[in-house]
Scaffold this active site. Structure first.
Site, mmCIF file in Angstrom:
data_model
loop_
_atom_site.group_PDB
_atom_site.id
_atom_site.type_symbol
_atom_site.label_atom_id
_atom_site.label_comp_id
_atom_site.label_asym_id
_atom_site.label_seq_id
_atom_site.Cartn_x
_atom_site.Cartn_y
_atom_site.Cartn_z
ATOM 1 N N THR A 114 0.813 -1.214 0.000
ATOM 2 C CA THR A 114 0.000 0.000 0.000
ATOM 3 C C THR A 114 0.851 1.271 0.000
ATOM 4 O OG1 THR A 114 -1.479 1.298 1.405
ATOM 5 C CG2 THR A 114 -0.100 -0.277 2.522
ATOM 6 N N TYR A 138 -1.967 0.295 9.972
ATOM 7 C CA TYR A 138 -2.172 -0.442 8.713
ATOM 8 C C TYR A 138 -0.914 -0.337 7.846
ATOM 9 C CZ TYR A 138 -3.634 -1.399 3.952
ATOM 10 O OH TYR A 138 -3.682 -1.886 2.669
#
Ligand code: UDP
Length: 322
Positions: A114, A138
């Site tokens: 990501t 995250y």
């Protein structure tokens, strides 16, 4: 055969479909905590947690050549509230998967990573060698997973590609599968909820950012373009290429206001737009430099923001038919 973890989820199911169209056999492993069994319309399906010992049975029962690993939690906001949940599933459980891959001599691995690994980037557009400084659990869970992969590859007989997605959006043009999160937190489906009348309004999280219209800028990339990149990355590993990391974005940024305007244009619907507080952990601007994957893998995104919203709207209308 390719093992697709999280293949019942949003990006995983689109990639699974694309893999079949390209002639690959797959087995999807998904515990259905976020995914949908009816999204697995291609290949085999095993209802299994990739972090459990049951995964070993899947490796015993199928002749697996490589793994494309989507299964993960991906809500930034939730990760701030429950960091351990993210580190356990996204990082620790991936170590379990790597261990089992070693046991069975499976040496090709593709990670869903990501743009969140960059945190608040100093330079836009973002290249792969920009500083890695995640600002939420995250992003951090993916960052340490990348580091684990780097070490694993150093040991030999194992190669990986990490694909750092920017903002995945849009849906399958045949509407066989699509984006369905519960709860939904992503901008485009929420705006389309307002367009279809499921919500009274859409809230912009902050209009005082240092951007031309004050709202956050993101790089939206069609899920089918992401799927195509996974196939190219897998073929790259099959051709005995070394491990690598690539950004995946369109290279063009759109502000939250511009996305809302595009949704109004595509749907022909008007709705109220409110200004709300900033959301914790949101960088002002994230735009990818995807030159590297273009040069190394010949990947070029095919779809622009208008096509992204059109495909998402078609799916949205289908899902909300009375
Ligand atoms: N956003 C917003 N209102 C919403 C949902 C999202 O203003 O109801 C903004 C969010 O702050 C971010 C952008 O839209 O700047 C994209 O958010 P999303 O959650 O879709 O993806 P992220 O960038 O967090 O991965």
């Amino acid at each position: 055969m390719i093992l697709v973890t999280g293949g019942a989820g949003y990006i995983g199911s689109h990639t699974n479909k694309a893999l079949h169209a390209a002639g690959y056999d797959t087995v999807v492993v998904d515990n259905l905590c976020k995914g949908y069994e009816n999204f697995v319309k291609w290949g085999f399906f095993e209802d299994c947690d990739f972090g459990s010992g049951d995964l070993r049975e899947v490796f015993k029962n199928y002749d697996i050549d490589g793994v494309i690993h989507f299964a993960a939690f991906s809500s930034v906001a939730e990760s701030v509230q429950m960091p351990q949940k993210y580190f356990k599933n996204n990082y620790k459980n991936t170590l379990n998967l790597l261990k089992i891959m070693r046991e069975f001599g499976v040496d090709k691995f593709i990670l869903s990573s990501t743009a969140a690994v960059y945190g608040n980037p100093k330079q836009i557009p973002i290249t792969e060698d920009s500083e890695l400084k995640p600002i939420n659990p995250y992003g951090h869970s993916k960052f340490i997973t990348e580091k684990a992969l780097e070490r694993e590859a150093e040991k030999g007989d194992f190669n990986y590609v990490s694909l750092r997605y920017f903002n995945a959006a849009g849906c399958d043009f045949d509407c066989e599968i699509g984006e369905l999160h519960d709860p939904e937190t992503h901008l485009i489906p929420l705006v389309l909820d307002a367009a279809i009348g499921k919500r009274d309004s859409i809230s912009i999280f902050g209009d005082d950012y240092d951007t031309p219209d004050g709202t956050c800028i993101r790089d939206y990339i069609h899920v089918n373009d992401l799927a195509d990149a996974h196939i190219k990355a897998y073929e790259y590993l099959c051709n005995e290429n070394e491990s690598n990391i690539f950004n995946l974005g369109n290279g063009e940024g759109y502000s939250v206001r511009e996305v809302i305007d595009m949704c109004k244009k595509v749907t022909g619907c008007d709705f109220e737009v409110k200004i709300d507080e900033r959301r914790e952990g949101d960088p002002a601007v994230l735009i990818a430099d995807s030159t590297k994957i273009h040069e190394k893998l010949g990947w070029t995104p095919q779809y622009d923001l208008e096509q992204i919203v059109e495909s998402a709207w078609k799916w949205h209308e289908k899902m909300n038919k009375i």
